[in-house]
Design a protein around this motif. Structure first.
Motif, PDB file in Angstrom:
ATOM      1  N   UNK A   1       0.813  -1.200   0.000  1.00 54.63           N
ATOM      2  CA  UNK A   1       0.000   0.000   0.000  1.00 54.63           C
ATOM      3  C   UNK A   1       0.854   1.261   0.000  1.00 54.63           C
ATOM      4  N   UNK A   2       2.110   1.077   0.314  1.00 51.84           N
ATOM      5  CA  UNK A   2       3.018   2.220   0.342  1.00 51.84           C
ATOM      6  C   UNK A   2       3.675   2.444  -1.005  1.00 51.84           C
ATOM      7  N   UNK A   3       4.566   3.368  -1.020  1.00 50.70           N
ATOM      8  CA  UNK A   3       5.209   3.753  -2.267  1.00 50.70           C
ATOM      9  C   UNK A   3       6.638   3.241  -2.384  1.00 50.70           C
TER      10      UNK A   3
ATOM     11  N   UNK B   1       7.835   3.543  -8.996  1.00 50.05           N
ATOM     12  CA  UNK B   1       7.269   4.422 -10.008  1.00 50.05           C
ATOM     13  C   UNK B   1       5.789   4.059 -10.104  1.00 50.05           C
ATOM     14  N   UNK B   2       4.919   5.026 -10.363  1.00 48.82           N
ATOM     15  CA  UNK B   2       3.492   4.730 -10.370  1.00 48.82           C
ATOM     16  C   UNK B   2       2.825   5.332 -11.595  1.00 48.82           C
TER      17      UNK B   2
ATOM     18  N   UNK C   1       0.347   1.065  -7.688  1.00 45.96           N
ATOM     19  CA  UNK C   1       1.730   0.611  -7.681  1.00 45.96           C
ATOM     20  C   UNK C   1       1.763  -0.863  -8.026  1.00 45.96           C
ATOM     21  N   UNK C   2       2.774  -1.237  -8.772  1.00 46.95           N
ATOM     22  CA  UNK C   2       2.938  -2.644  -9.114  1.00 46.95           C
ATOM     23  C   UNK C   2       3.357  -3.430  -7.884  1.00 46.95           C
ATOM     24  N   UNK C   3       2.892  -4.680  -7.829  1.00 48.12           N
ATOM     25  CA  UNK C   3       3.280  -5.567  -6.734  1.00 48.12           C
ATOM     26  C   UNK C   3       4.631  -6.186  -7.069  1.00 48.12           C
ATOM     27  N   UNK C   4       5.532  -6.138  -6.097  1.00 47.11           N
ATOM     28  CA  UNK C   4       6.866  -6.698  -6.270  1.00 47.11           C
ATOM     29  C   UNK C   4       6.917  -8.060  -5.578  1.00 47.11           C
TER      30      UNK C   4
END
Length: 170
Positions: A73-75, A148-149, A160-163
């Motif tokens: 949920x964060x950046x 990056x968003x 944001x993409x999930x890593x």
């Protein structure tokens, strides 16, 4: 009858009157130079011609053990590297980092080695200017990768993409 007069003079240039030691000094020029220098001559002072700091290259060891956390949920994506053994006394001044949108390089100078974490194919793009590195009180190196968003169509919120991994799957 006539008389023969023999005149003998001591010729200083005649080598036979010099001892072997004096002849050697004379041939090398030492004998003559030595007598020309007075005791009042200044003693030579050593002069520093150049001064430079030379850094000894340390061997490089690759960092293979680290923890990885995707703050969904964060950046940011957080990477934790333990600072033990050779890295026990590391301070932030011993850490160098470089970031591009798809790569990350972390160099940590330990007492005996330089430790390196290089990722040339990050899972997703990052914002290099927002990435940070710090040494925590718990003796870990924290690397914060700013995600990056983009905007999702029809939704004004940032996504944001999930890593799942640090590197792209091949």
């Amino acid at each position: 009858i006539g008389s023969v007069t023999t005149q003998m003079s001591l010729d200083v240039e005649d080598d036979s009157v010099w001892s072997l030691e004096e002849q050697r000094k004379r041939e090398n020029g030492y004998h003559y130079w030595h007598h020309k220098v007075s005791n009042d001559a200044p003693k030579p002072e050593p002069q520093l011609l150049a001064k430079e700091v030379t850094k000894v290259d340390k061997p490089v060891q690759y960092i293979e053990s680290y923890s990885f956390l995707d703050d969904m949920e964060g950046e940011c994506v957080k990477i934790y590297i333990s600072l033990d053994k050779d890295l026990a006394n590391v301070h932030i001044e011993d850490v160098k980092s470089e970031f591009t949108p798809t790569t990350m390089l972390i160099l940590v100078e330990g007492e005996r080695m330089i430790h390196r974490l290089w990722v040339n194919d990050l899972c997703h793009k990052i914002k290099p200017v927002s990435c940070r590195v710090k040494v925590t009180k718990g003796r870990k190196l924290l690397v914060r990768l700013a995600k990056a968003h983009g905007l999702v169509a029809g939704n004004a919120s940032k996504s944001f993409d999930k890593w799942d991994t640090l590197r792209q799957a091949k």
